[in-house]
Design a protein around this motif. Structure first.
Motif, PDB file in Angstrom:
ATOM      1  N   LYS A  80       7.376   5.304  10.047  1.00  0.00           N
ATOM      2  CA  LYS A  80       6.072   5.672  10.590  1.00  0.00           C
ATOM      3  C   LYS A  80       5.610   7.003   9.996  1.00  0.00           C
ATOM      4  N   GLU A  81       6.547   7.923   9.796  1.00  0.00           N
ATOM      5  CA  GLU A  81       6.205   9.239   9.249  1.00  0.00           C
ATOM      6  C   GLU A  81       5.653   9.102   7.830  1.00  0.00           C
ATOM      7  N   THR A  82       6.211   8.176   7.068  1.00  0.00           N
ATOM      8  CA  THR A  82       5.697   7.928   5.720  1.00  0.00           C
ATOM      9  C   THR A  82       4.256   7.450   5.793  1.00  0.00           C
ATOM     10  N   CYS A  83       3.968   6.575   6.745  1.00  0.00           N
ATOM     11  CA  CYS A  83       2.585   6.087   6.921  1.00  0.00           C
ATOM     12  C   CYS A  83       1.644   7.243   7.241  1.00  0.00           C
ATOM     13  N   GLN A  84       2.071   8.107   8.151  1.00  0.00           N
ATOM     14  CA  GLN A  84       1.232   9.242   8.537  1.00  0.00           C
ATOM     15  C   GLN A  84       0.990  10.169   7.343  1.00  0.00           C
ATOM     16  N   LYS A  85       2.030  10.403   6.564  1.00  0.00           N
ATOM     17  CA  LYS A  85       1.889  11.278   5.397  1.00  0.00           C
ATOM     18  C   LYS A  85       1.034  10.633   4.317  1.00  0.00           C
ATOM     19  N   ALA A  86       1.152   9.316   4.147  1.00  0.00           N
ATOM     20  CA  ALA A  86       0.336   8.612   3.151  1.00  0.00           C
ATOM     21  C   ALA A  86      -1.141   8.711   3.525  1.00  0.00           C
ATOM     22  N   PHE A 129       7.361  -2.566  -6.052  1.00  0.00           N
ATOM     23  CA  PHE A 129       7.471  -2.049  -4.687  1.00  0.00           C
ATOM     24  C   PHE A 129       7.978  -3.145  -3.757  1.00  0.00           C
ATOM     25  N   SER A 130       8.621  -2.732  -2.668  1.00  0.00           N
ATOM     26  CA  SER A 130       8.967  -3.696  -1.620  1.00  0.00           C
ATOM     27  C   SER A 130       7.666  -4.167  -0.967  1.00  0.00           C
ATOM     28  N   HIS A 131       7.756  -5.238  -0.204  1.00  0.00           N
ATOM     29  CA  HIS A 131       6.588  -5.763   0.512  1.00  0.00           C
ATOM     30  C   HIS A 131       6.000  -4.666   1.403  1.00  0.00           C
ATOM     31  N   TRP A 132       6.858  -3.953   2.109  1.00  0.00           N
ATOM     32  CA  TRP A 132       6.427  -2.869   3.001  1.00  0.00           C
ATOM     33  C   TRP A 132       5.689  -1.793   2.207  1.00  0.00           C
ATOM     34  N   ILE A 190       4.810   6.997  -2.168  1.00  0.00           N
ATOM     35  CA  ILE A 190       5.347   5.764  -1.556  1.00  0.00           C
ATOM     36  C   ILE A 190       6.643   5.346  -2.249  1.00  0.00           C
ATOM     37  N   ASN A 191       6.702   5.550  -3.544  1.00  0.00           N
ATOM     38  CA  ASN A 191       7.883   5.169  -4.327  1.00  0.00           C
ATOM     39  C   ASN A 191       9.141   5.899  -3.869  1.00  0.00           C
ATOM     40  N   GLN A 192       8.987   7.133  -3.418  1.00  0.00           N
ATOM     41  CA  GLN A 192      10.136   7.965  -3.031  1.00  0.00           C
ATOM     42  C   GLN A 192      10.388   8.013  -1.530  1.00  0.00           C
ATOM     43  N   ALA A 193       9.421   7.601  -0.739  1.00  0.00           N
ATOM     44  CA  ALA A 193       9.500   7.816   0.709  1.00  0.00           C
ATOM     45  C   ALA A 193      10.219   6.673   1.424  1.00  0.00           C
ATOM     46  N   PRO A 194      10.844   6.981   2.564  1.00  0.00           N
ATOM     47  CA  PRO A 194      11.481   5.918   3.360  1.00  0.00           C
ATOM     48  C   PRO A 194      10.419   5.074   4.063  1.00  0.00           C
ATOM     49  N   GLU A 195      10.799   3.883   4.470  1.00  0.00           N
ATOM     50  CA  GLU A 195       9.868   2.964   5.124  1.00  0.00           C
ATOM     51  C   GLU A 195       9.808   3.283   6.618  1.00  0.00           C
ATOM     52  N   ILE A 252       2.207  -2.890   1.135  1.00  0.00           N
ATOM     53  CA  ILE A 252       1.275  -2.889   2.262  1.00  0.00           C
ATOM     54  C   ILE A 252       0.856  -1.460   2.598  1.00  0.00           C
ATOM     55  N   ALA A 253       1.808  -0.546   2.640  1.00  0.00           N
ATOM     56  CA  ALA A 253       1.494   0.855   2.954  1.00  0.00           C
ATOM     57  C   ALA A 253       0.567   1.459   1.903  1.00  0.00           C
ATOM     58  N   TYR A 254       0.840   1.182   0.637  1.00  0.00           N
ATOM     59  CA  TYR A 254       0.007   1.680  -0.459  1.00  0.00           C
ATOM     60  C   TYR A 254      -1.420   1.147  -0.314  1.00  0.00           C
ATOM     61  N   SER A 255      -1.544  -0.138  -0.068  1.00  0.00           N
ATOM     62  CA  SER A 255      -2.859  -0.775   0.064  1.00  0.00           C
ATOM     63  C   SER A 255      -3.608  -0.263   1.288  1.00  0.00           C
TER      64      SER A 255
END
Length: 194
Positions: A172-178, A8-11, A165-170, A14-17
């Motif tokens: 704010k919406e991805t964060c909300q969905k996660a 995963f990218s750094h971003w 997370i693997n498929q989603a763009p980096e 972090i989002a996953y964690s």
């Protein structure tokens, strides 16, 4: 089962964690309500800072040294508490520590430990619950833990989050969905209602 987020990218790491920490945080809140130890609000604020940092449209700066200094005294000492809740509370605070350290230093491989700490909390809870049902051999206990609904749910949630997370763009919406994905059941990783 451990999910490999090293690619995963750094971003993304972090989002996953951060999403996994959303599921762990209620365990600390419950521990605090019982023992009055710690400051769940501090961890909530730190996690909110992480989500703000992930929103690339904001320019959120985090003073990692200050945040880590605030967090370290909040790690409970298991010798001082006579309740199961101390161990998930330790896992939550250690996971936040790992997340902040990983954000500060990209060379550290701290993000995998967040997922492992979440699994550890569930594993310990399942082991405790199963041990109350009678003596099991170590192998039988391991198999029973692996089949326990809470462990299955933890592994499924981590896998679903990984795929998302693997498929989603980096964004704010991805964060909300996660966050929505990991909290849709309304429970912590130990099944505590949020």
């Amino acid at each position: 089962m451990t999910i490999d987020i090293s690619r995963f990218s750094h971003w993304q790491q972090i989002a996953y964690s951060a999403a996994l920490l959303e599921r762990m945080l209620p365990n600390l809140v419950m521990f605090h309500e019982v023992t009055e130890f710690g400051e769940p609000k501090l961890l909530r604020n730190q996690l909110n800072l992480v989500w703000q940092w992930l929103d690339k449209k904001q320019s959120c700066k985090i003073n990692y040294n200050a945040q880590l200094a605030k967090l370290e005294p909040l790690i409970p000492d298991p010798e001082q508490f006579d309740s199961f809740g101390v161990f998930p509370a330790i896992d939550v605070t250690m996971a936040m520590l790992s997340l902040l350290q990983g954000m500060q230093d990209k060379e550290l491989e701290n993000f995998e430990s967040v997922a492992q700490l979440s699994l550890n909390s569930v594993n310990f809870y399942c082991e405790l619950e199963l041990s109350e049902q009678g003596e099991l051999t170590e192998q039988a206990l391991d198999e029973a833990i692996a089949q326990h609904p809470l462990m299955q749910w933890e592994q499924d949630t981590q896998a679903q989050l990984f795929d998302f997370i693997n498929q989603a763009p980096e964004t704010k919406e991805t964060c909300q969905k996660a966050k929505a994905l990991v909290l849709e059941e309304g429970m912590s990783n130990l099944g505590i209602e949020i």
